[in-house]
Design a protein around this motif. Structure first.
Motif, PDB file in Angstrom:
ATOM      1  N   THR A   1      28.148   3.180   9.378  1.00 44.77           N
ATOM      2  CA  THR A   1      28.817   2.441   8.514  1.00 44.77           C
ATOM      3  C   THR A   1      29.229   1.063   9.577  1.00 44.77           C
ATOM      4  O   THR A   1      30.542   0.654  10.018  1.00 44.77           O
ATOM      5  CB  THR A   1      30.186   2.156   8.046  1.00 44.77           C
TER       6      THR A   1
ATOM      7  N   LYS B   1      30.179   7.257  10.541  1.00 43.09           N
ATOM      8  CA  LYS B   1      30.859   6.669  11.181  1.00 43.09           C
ATOM      9  C   LYS B   1      30.546   5.336  12.322  1.00 43.09           C
ATOM     10  O   LYS B   1      30.454   4.079  12.026  1.00 43.09           O
ATOM     11  CB  LYS B   1      32.317   7.053  12.202  1.00 43.09           C
TER      12      LYS B   1
ATOM     13  N   TYR C   1      34.913   3.609  -5.485  1.00 43.90           N
ATOM     14  CA  TYR C   1      34.982   2.209  -4.373  1.00 43.90           C
ATOM     15  C   TYR C   1      33.694   1.795  -3.525  1.00 43.90           C
ATOM     16  O   TYR C   1      33.521   1.132  -3.433  1.00 43.90           O
ATOM     17  CB  TYR C   1      36.243   2.736  -3.845  1.00 43.90           C
TER      18      TYR C   1
ATOM     19  N   MET D   1      48.669   2.309  -4.504  1.00 41.12           N
ATOM     20  CA  MET D   1      47.809   1.375  -5.162  1.00 41.12           C
ATOM     21  C   MET D   1      47.708   1.843  -6.586  1.00 41.12           C
ATOM     22  O   MET D   1      47.334   3.434  -6.560  1.00 41.12           O
ATOM     23  CB  MET D   1      46.624   1.035  -4.913  1.00 41.12           C
TER      24      MET D   1
ATOM     25  N   ASP E   1      44.030  -1.562  -9.662  1.00 41.38           N
ATOM     26  CA  ASP E   1      44.173  -2.582  -8.555  1.00 41.38           C
ATOM     27  C   ASP E   1      43.302  -2.298  -7.551  1.00 41.38           C
ATOM     28  O   ASP E   1      43.039  -2.677  -6.653  1.00 41.38           O
ATOM     29  CB  ASP E   1      45.444  -1.900  -8.140  1.00 41.38           C
TER      30      ASP E   1
ATOM     31  N   PRO F   1      35.101   7.596   3.409  1.00 40.54           N
ATOM     32  CA  PRO F   1      34.942   8.557   3.552  1.00 40.54           C
ATOM     33  C   PRO F   1      35.320   9.988   3.756  1.00 40.54           C
ATOM     34  O   PRO F   1      35.758  10.190   2.913  1.00 40.54           O
ATOM     35  CB  PRO F   1      36.299   7.154   4.806  1.00 40.54           C
TER      36      PRO F   1
ATOM     37  N   TYR G   1      40.870  -4.532  -5.668  1.00 43.13           N
ATOM     38  CA  TYR G   1      40.571  -5.362  -4.620  1.00 43.13           C
ATOM     39  C   TYR G   1      39.162  -4.842  -3.632  1.00 43.13           C
ATOM     40  O   TYR G   1      39.414  -5.921  -3.776  1.00 43.13           O
ATOM     41  CB  TYR G   1      41.733  -4.407  -4.215  1.00 43.13           C
ATOM     42  N   THR G   2      39.092  -4.329  -4.189  1.00 38.92           N
ATOM     43  CA  THR G   2      37.594  -3.325  -3.113  1.00 38.92           C
ATOM     44  C   THR G   2      36.436  -4.282  -3.762  1.00 38.92           C
ATOM     45  O   THR G   2      35.987  -5.043  -3.254  1.00 38.92           O
ATOM     46  CB  THR G   2      37.295  -2.152  -3.578  1.00 38.92           C
TER      47      THR G   2
ATOM     48  N   TYR H   1      30.498   3.058   1.619  1.00 43.15           N
ATOM     49  CA  TYR H   1      31.143   4.072   2.630  1.00 43.15           C
ATOM     50  C   TYR H   1      32.590   4.943   1.547  1.00 43.15           C
ATOM     51  O   TYR H   1      33.151   4.723   1.544  1.00 43.15           O
ATOM     52  CB  TYR H   1      31.044   3.771   3.954  1.00 43.15           C
TER      53      TYR H   1
ATOM     54  N   PRO I   1      41.205   8.667   2.382  1.00 40.43           N
ATOM     55  CA  PRO I   1      41.608   8.101   2.344  1.00 40.43           C
ATOM     56  C   PRO I   1      42.189   7.240   1.699  1.00 40.43           C
ATOM     57  O   PRO I   1      41.778   5.980   2.572  1.00 40.43           O
ATOM     58  CB  PRO I   1      42.103   8.186   4.223  1.00 40.43           C
ATOM     59  N   LEU I   2      42.604   7.082   0.942  1.00 40.92           N
ATOM     60  CA  LEU I   2      43.121   5.794  -0.008  1.00 40.92           C
ATOM     61  C   LEU I   2      44.441   5.723  -0.004  1.00 40.92           C
ATOM     62  O   LEU I   2      45.713   5.925  -0.017  1.00 40.92           O
ATOM     63  CB  LEU I   2      42.676   5.349  -1.445  1.00 40.92           C
ATOM     64  N   TYR I   3      44.977   4.150  -0.259  1.00 39.29           N
ATOM     65  CA  TYR I   3      45.846   3.423  -0.679  1.00 39.29           C
ATOM     66  C   TYR I   3      46.553   4.736  -1.908  1.00 39.29           C
ATOM     67  O   TYR I   3      46.420   4.328  -2.861  1.00 39.29           O
ATOM     68  CB  TYR I   3      46.108   2.205  -0.427  1.00 39.29           C
ATOM     69  N   PRO I   4      47.803   4.713  -1.676  1.00 42.61           N
ATOM     70  CA  PRO I   4      48.485   5.890  -2.077  1.00 42.61           C
ATOM     71  C   PRO I   4      49.125   4.887  -3.620  1.00 42.61           C
ATOM     72  O   PRO I   4      49.563   5.852  -4.016  1.00 42.61           O
ATOM     73  CB  PRO I   4      49.437   7.034  -1.620  1.00 42.61           C
TER      74      PRO I   4
ATOM     75  N   TYR J   1      31.697   1.109  12.001  1.00 39.08           N
ATOM     76  CA  TYR J   1      33.300   1.351  12.285  1.00 39.08           C
ATOM     77  C   TYR J   1      33.612   1.609  13.621  1.00 39.08           C
ATOM     78  O   TYR J   1      34.369   1.137  14.334  1.00 39.08           O
ATOM     79  CB  TYR J   1      33.983   2.584  11.441  1.00 39.08           C
ATOM     80  N   PHE J   2      32.800   2.271  14.749  1.00 41.29           N
ATOM     81  CA  PHE J   2      32.827   1.823  15.959  1.00 41.29           C
ATOM     82  C   PHE J   2      31.827   2.538  16.415  1.00 41.29           C
ATOM     83  O   PHE J   2      30.760   2.615  15.368  1.00 41.29           O
ATOM     84  CB  PHE J   2      34.406   2.897  16.013  1.00 41.29           C
TER      85      PHE J   2
END
Lengths: 233, 311
Positions: free
Chosen positions: B48, B45, B145, B89, B93, B80, B97-98, B78, B84-87, B50-51
């Protein structure tokens, strides 16, 4: 550009889930009911009652729209997906805010029917109506920013909703509770009420102070949300 | 080149990553290996952006991540952990979007998505909501993705978790193919996977790197013991133990009894000494039947276990 892509995605999310239609239906039912309940008693061809109700109704409808924007992403972990795309926290916040604003506009459009209905019964003065809608969009924007900020603080959508509602109610009601404040800070508190500024615009008078107020609230809470998500770990 | 310079990450009082330093050359496939909670995901993380690390800094071609997070995020794909993707979508799509956010021009978008769909075999599920997919399929959407913008650096957090054996083989092949031109960093707790795909392995334990090098280098740096496994028929455990302990070069013998008058023997001997011939000679002199005779070169697994043992 990034902001627009993010906005488009959020809008798609809004309108593919049933929540959008439920919220719109509830909003139209509640406003329609309260408006026409007294409309025929008053016998006045104006939308003043409708706009008068908006701050209160928006106070719980808009946090319901915005509550999922960040909280859901935190809960599902997809926040990691957005944050590792080549976008800044500002893109994300503004994208989500704009999507909520477009949604609010979509929610307001069917209420034009009220204006048309009223104009059939009597001579409707369109100035305040246009002012009212302009005010409604600004008020909606301010509340959406507040709701978005509340959503950025928690991964629980219900907490986001309650916090957002509390903040919106506080801004709506603060100038009605002025008796409780000491006189020294009375002037300040009478100016921070969203209701007060909204009524000014809804009268059809566009004053730079009211615009500044709504712009300020939107900026402040969006900035808060940006800080909040930038600090999320 | 990616340089991780003495990076530390604290979650409150808990130190998840404790002074990790790494250098990853271009075109290298690096496997981060470690038990659960060793700090692999936290390290990825931070890679990438992310933090940010609590202390230390990560450089991409000598540019610190903290100064240009946006530029660096553009170069990284990346995946993860557990994708954890958008359920809500649809797969299509989501990939659109990506692609848009990653700045792929509209004209080449469809071609790119098709390419990804065939590479990750998603063609049949493009019109399904991500939430309805199985874990393995979701993982493959996640891979698509991550790779859609053809990034020069791929960071994959347990890319093969939740996949069936066939898919694992496929994904490993994809990783190896892409890894010829791209830099790949992935985490796993499956040793054979790291061994099969990586140029280099870094073993992480309790937030520290305890071993770093090619698989061969790590193996030869291990404790230097080799093990010979045998399956003997017709021998009692006592006899087998007695006989094999006497063979020159053997340091220890462990015997366990099996069914049908058979016993399994593992013979350990020190590095550099090959006692196989002597052992075979000893067994040949008896009337036992040798059912299995396999040399287990100081396996990564034993090294891994030794390095990451709870102390």
């Amino acid at each position: 550009m990034q902001t627009l892509h993010l906005m488009k995605k959020e809008l798609k999310d809004f309108f593919t889930s049933p929540i959008a239609y439920i919220v719109i239906a509830i909003f139209l039912l509640v406003t329609g009911w309260f408006f026409f309940l007294t409309f025929f008693l008053n016998g006045q061809a104006s939308l003043r009652d409708f706009f008068g109700l908006l701050p209160l109704i928006f106070s719980f409808v808009i946090p319901a729209i915005t509550m999922r924007l960040f909280a859901e992403e935190f809960a599902m972990g997809s926040f990691e997906v957005v944050m590792t795309l080549p976008v800044t926290p500002r893109h994300i916040v503004v994208g989500k805010f704009l999507s909520a604003l477009v949604f609010i506009c979509a929610m307001l459009i069917p209420t034009f029917a009220y204006a048309v209905t009223v104009s059939l019964f009597g001579d409707l003065d369109w100035g305040p109506v246009i002012g009212g809608y302009a005010g409604a969009v600004l008020l909606g924007g301010a509340f959406a920013a507040i709701g978005l900020f509340a959503s950025s603080l928690t991964r629980n959508q219900i907490i986001a909703f309650i916090m957002g509602t509390l903040l919106c109610f506080a801004l709506t009601l603060v100038d009605k509770l002025l008796v409780f404040f000491p006189t020294a800070i009375l002037g300040f508190f009478s100016q921070i009420g969203a209701d007060y500024h909204f009524r000014n615009i809804a009268r059809g008078v566009i004053d730079s102070r009211d615009l500044l107020y709504f712009g300020g609230v939107i900026f402040l809470f969006l900035y808060g949300a940006t800080l909040s998500i930038a600090e999320k770990e | 080149m990616i340089r991780v310079d003495d990076v530390t990450k604290d979650y409150g009082a808990f130190r998840a990553v404790d002074g990790i330093s790494l250098e990853i050359r271009q075109g290298e496939i690096l496997g981060l290996l470690g038990p659960n909670g060793a700090g692999k995901t936290t390290t990825l993380k931070m890679l990438t952006g992310y933090f940010p690390p609590t202390s230390g800094e990560i450089y991409y071609d000598d540019v610190p991540v903290s100064t240009q997070p946006l530029e660096i995020k553009k170069r990284i794909g990346y995946l993860p952990e557990s994708a954890p993707l958008y359920p809500n979508m649809l797969v299509y799509d989501f990939l659109c979007y990506t692609a848009d956010v990653r700045g792929i021009p509209k004209a080449s978008r469809l071609g790119r998505i098709k390419e990804m769909a065939s590479l990750c075999s998603l063609t049949d599920i493009m019109d399904k909501p991500i939430g309805e997919l199985s874990k393995g399929l979701k993982q493959r959407v996640g891979l698509a993705y991550a790779m859609i913008s053809d990034p020069e650096i791929l960071v994959l957090d347990e890319p093969t978790s939740g996949l069936d054996p066939n898919q694992i083989v496929e994904i490993r092949k994809i990783i190896r193919d892409i890894g010829e031109t791209r830099t790949i960093i992935f985490s796993t707790h499956i040793l054979s996977e790291a061994e099969a795909t990586c140029d280099r392995i870094a073993i992480v334990h309790k937030g520290k790197i305890v071993a770093d090098g090619t698989t061969d280098a790590i193996r030869s740096n291990g404790n230097g013991r080799s093990t010979l496994r045998m399956d003997l028929k017709g021998a009692t455990p006592q006899e087998a133990k007695q006989l094999l302990s006497g063979v020159n070069g053997v340091t220890d013998v462990a015997v366990s009894e099996k069914k049908e008058n058979r016993c399994e023997v593992s013979v350990g001997f020190t590095k550099g000494q090959d006692a196989r011939e002597a052992v075979y000679g000893a067994v040949k002199a008896t009337d036992w039947v040798l059912m299995n005779f396999a040399m287990e070169a100081n396996s990564l697994e034993t090294i891994f276990r030794n390095l990451t043992k709870e102390t």
